[in-house]
Design a protein around this motif. Structure first.
Motif, mmCIF file in Angstrom:
data_model
loop_
_atom_site.group_PDB
_atom_site.id
_atom_site.type_symbol
_atom_site.label_atom_id
_atom_site.label_comp_id
_atom_site.label_asym_id
_atom_site.label_seq_id
_atom_site.Cartn_x
_atom_site.Cartn_y
_atom_site.Cartn_z
ATOM 1 N N LEU A 156 0.840 -1.195 0.000
ATOM 2 C CA LEU A 156 0.000 0.000 0.000
ATOM 3 C C LEU A 156 0.874 1.242 0.000
ATOM 4 N N PRO A 157 0.523 2.259 -0.815
ATOM 5 C CA PRO A 157 1.251 3.524 -0.754
ATOM 6 C C PRO A 157 0.777 4.359 0.428
ATOM 7 N N GLU A 158 1.628 5.217 0.907
ATOM 8 C CA GLU A 158 1.251 6.117 2.000
ATOM 9 C C GLU A 158 0.520 7.322 1.416
ATOM 10 N N VAL A 159 -0.803 7.180 1.289
ATOM 11 C CA VAL A 159 -1.607 8.233 0.652
ATOM 12 C C VAL A 159 -2.692 8.767 1.577
ATOM 13 N N GLY A 160 -2.566 8.486 2.870
ATOM 14 C CA GLY A 160 -3.564 8.979 3.805
ATOM 15 C C GLY A 160 -4.695 7.996 3.998
ATOM 16 N N GLU A 170 -12.294 1.500 6.179
ATOM 17 C CA GLU A 170 -11.544 2.740 5.991
ATOM 18 C C GLU A 170 -10.337 2.726 6.913
ATOM 19 N N VAL A 171 -9.168 2.944 6.330
ATOM 20 C CA VAL A 171 -7.935 2.913 7.114
ATOM 21 C C VAL A 171 -7.065 4.104 6.749
ATOM 22 N N VAL A 172 -6.160 4.433 7.656
ATOM 23 C CA VAL A 172 -5.156 5.466 7.403
ATOM 24 C C VAL A 172 -3.838 4.747 7.107
ATOM 25 N N THR A 173 -3.266 5.004 5.953
ATOM 26 C CA THR A 173 -2.065 4.268 5.516
ATOM 27 C C THR A 173 -0.817 4.857 6.178
ATOM 28 N N THR A 174 -0.639 4.519 7.434
ATOM 29 C CA THR A 174 0.563 4.924 8.160
ATOM 30 C C THR A 174 1.737 4.047 7.717
ATOM 31 N N PRO A 175 2.972 4.469 7.973
ATOM 32 C CA PRO A 175 4.129 3.628 7.623
ATOM 33 C C PRO A 175 4.057 2.237 8.252
ATOM 34 N N GLU A 216 3.129 -3.671 7.604
ATOM 35 C CA GLU A 216 2.401 -4.876 7.984
ATOM 36 C C GLU A 216 1.642 -5.469 6.794
ATOM 37 N N PHE A 217 1.059 -4.610 5.992
ATOM 38 C CA PHE A 217 0.343 -5.073 4.797
ATOM 39 C C PHE A 217 1.302 -5.789 3.857
ATOM 40 N N ALA A 218 2.477 -5.182 3.594
ATOM 41 C CA ALA A 218 3.465 -5.790 2.695
ATOM 42 C C ALA A 218 3.960 -7.127 3.248
ATOM 43 N N ALA A 219 4.170 -7.188 4.560
ATOM 44 C CA ALA A 219 4.647 -8.427 5.177
ATOM 45 C C ALA A 219 3.591 -9.523 5.054
ATOM 46 N N ALA A 220 2.307 -9.169 5.284
ATOM 47 C CA ALA A 220 1.230 -10.157 5.173
ATOM 48 C C ALA A 220 1.083 -10.641 3.736
ATOM 49 N N ALA A 221 1.204 -9.716 2.777
ATOM 50 C CA ALA A 221 1.093 -10.098 1.370
ATOM 51 C C ALA A 221 2.240 -11.007 0.959
ATOM 52 N N ALA A 222 3.470 -10.681 1.392
ATOM 53 C CA ALA A 222 4.630 -11.509 1.061
ATOM 54 C C ALA A 222 4.502 -12.899 1.674
ATOM 55 N N GLU A 223 4.013 -12.954 2.901
ATOM 56 C CA GLU A 223 3.829 -14.244 3.566
ATOM 57 C C GLU A 223 2.797 -15.089 2.820
ATOM 58 N N HIS A 224 1.717 -14.445 2.366
ATOM 59 C CA HIS A 224 0.684 -15.180 1.635
ATOM 60 C C HIS A 224 1.230 -15.702 0.307
ATOM 61 N N ARG A 225 1.978 -14.884 -0.405
ATOM 62 C CA ARG A 225 2.532 -15.322 -1.694
ATOM 63 C C ARG A 225 3.490 -16.493 -1.509
ATOM 64 N N GLU A 226 4.303 -16.464 -0.477
ATOM 65 C CA GLU A 226 5.214 -17.577 -0.228
ATOM 66 C C GLU A 226 4.439 -18.838 0.133
ATOM 67 N N ARG A 227 3.349 -18.672 0.850
ATOM 68 C CA ARG A 227 2.511 -19.829 1.194
ATOM 69 C C ARG A 227 1.907 -20.443 -0.068
#
Length: 324
Positions: free
Chosen positions: A244-248, A262-267, A272-283
Motif C-alpha cells: 500500500l502507498p502512504e496516501v492517507g 476505511e484505514v489510514v495508511t501509516t508507515p 504490515e500489509f506488505a509483510a502479510a502479502a509476502a507471507e501469503h505469496r510464499e505460502r
C-alpha cells in the motif's frame, strides 16, 4: 507489544491506470472482437516467434514417450537414467523423451470478483484471459485439443476440449463475454478444479489461472489432479495487493464479501500489509510446489509477453540440464 493485524491481502483501492504497450487489450465494451484479434496477433507474433520447439516450451516438458538413450552428462535428471543400457555399456546413460504428439489441455480459469480489479496497466481479468490466449494458441495444432472450466463464483461453465483455430477463437470469445459475478460473490477455486478432475480426463496439460487469494483450500484437489496431468499455475497479481502507498485515508474493499474498511495508511500499516502479502505469496508458492505445479506469475504492471518468454526459456534450460 503485539502488532495490529494487517489488512487482508485481497483488499485494495479500486482504480485502473493508463495502459502501456506491454498490457493486454481491454476486453470490456463493444470492441471485444478487435481486442481478441489483437490478443491473437500478439501471441502469434511476439510469442510464437520466440518460443520454438515441441509445444513451444510452455510446459508439457520434455514429454513422456521414450526416445533414444545417450551418455549421461552432468546436470541431467537422474530420474531418466536408463539402467539397462548403463549396465550393458558400463557407462551411465539417460533416456531421452519425445513430446507427446497429441496434447489435450484443460484450463481452469478463475474469473471471480477479485479478478475484476487493477491499479496499473490493466485489470487482472484481462491478464487472465491473455494467459488463456497464450495457452490456447501456443498449444494449438498437430491434433491438440483445448477445453476450459470457467468459474465466476456465480456460475461455472465447461467448454469441451476440441482442436483447431476456430475452436480456440470461439473459446476465447465465450470466455471474454462471460459476465462478471456480482460484488459479494465468493469464488470457489477448489470446486472448479474438482469439476475438471471428475470425471477423469486423458493425460495431458492442466492449467489453473487465478490470483490464488484467500486460503489455499484448493491444495488437495490440485494435488489429486497432478497424478494424471502436467500442471501449470498462472498467478495473476496487481501491485496494490502486494503493498500500500502512504496516501492517507483509503477505503479497502473485498469484492468477494462486499466488506469495506476505511484505514489510514501509516508507515506501520504499510509495512504490515506488505509483510502479510509476502507471507501469503510464499505460502501459495510452497503449496504449488507441493502439488508439483510449475508457477508462472503475471502482473498488471509488467509486460506479460516478456514474463511468459522468460518462464518458458527458464523451463527449457531446466529440462536440458542448464538450469541445474
Amino acid at each position: 507489544m503485539s502488532a495490529a493485524p494487517a489488512p487482508d491481502a485481497r483488499s485494495a483501492p479500486v482504480a485502473v491506470g493508463r495502459r502501456r504497450g506491454g498490457a493486454p487489450p481491454s476486453l470490456r465494451g463493444a470492441e471485444i472482437e478487435t481486442a481478441l484479434r489483437t490478443l491473437e496477433l500478439t501471441v502469434r507474433g511476439r510469442l510464437d516467434g520466440l518460443l520454438q520447439g515441441n509445444h513451444l516450451g510452455l510446459v508439457p516438458g520434455p514429454g513422456s514417450e521414450p526416445g533414444e538413450a545417450r551418455a549421461y552428462q552432468p546436470g541431467d535428471d537422474v530420474r531418466r537414467m536408463d539402467w539397462a543400457v548403463t549396465a550393458r555399456t558400463t557407462e551411465a546413460h539417460v533416456r531421452e523423451t519425445v513430446a507427446d504428439r497429441e496434447l489435450e489441455t484443460w484450463v481452469v480459469l478463475d474469473l471471480s470478483p477479485s479478478l475484476d480489479f487493477g491499479t496499473a496497466d490493466c485489470e487482472k481479468r484481462d491478464l487472465a484471459v491473455a494467459a488463456l490466449a497464450a495457452v490456447a494458441h501456443l498449444t494449438r495444432g498437430g491434433g491438440n485439443r483445448i477445453g476450459a472450466v470457467v468459474a465466476t463464483g456465480a456460475q461455472t461453465v465447461r467448454i469441451p476440449a476440441r482442436g483447431g483455430l476456430a475452436h480456440a477463437r470461439g473459446l476465447l470469445r465465450r470466455v471474454a463475454q462471460t459476465p462478471p459475478a456480482p460484488t459479494g460473490t465468493r469464488g470457489d477455486l477448489a470446486a472448479a478444479i474438482e469439476k475438471l478432475r471428475r470425471p477423469p480426463r486423458r493425460r495431458g496439460l492442466a492449467v489453473v489461472i487465478s490470483d490464488f487469494l484467500g486460503e489455499p483450500d484448493w491444495e488437495r484437489s490440485l494435488r489429486a489432479l497432478s497424478t494424471r496431468h502436467e500442471l501449470l499455475a498462472v498467478e495473476v497479481l496487481d501491485p496494490r495487493e502486494l503493498e500500500l502507498p502512504e496516501v492517507g485515508t483509503v477505503v479497502l474493499a473485498d469484492p468477494e464479501t462486499g466488506r469495506q474498511r476505511e484505514v489510514v495508511t501509516t508507515p506501520l500499516l504499510c509495512r504490515e500489509f506488505a509483510a502479510a502479502a509476502a507471507e501469503h505469496r510464499e505460502r501459495v508458492a510452497a503449496t504449488l510446489r507441493r502439488c508439483g505445479a510449475a508457477q508462472l506469475t503475471l502482473r498488471t504492471d509488467s509486460d506479460w509477453v516478456a514474463d511468459i518468454v522468460r518462464f518458458a526459456l527458464a523451463r527449457k534450460r531446466a529440462w536440458s540440464g542448464g538450469g541445474r
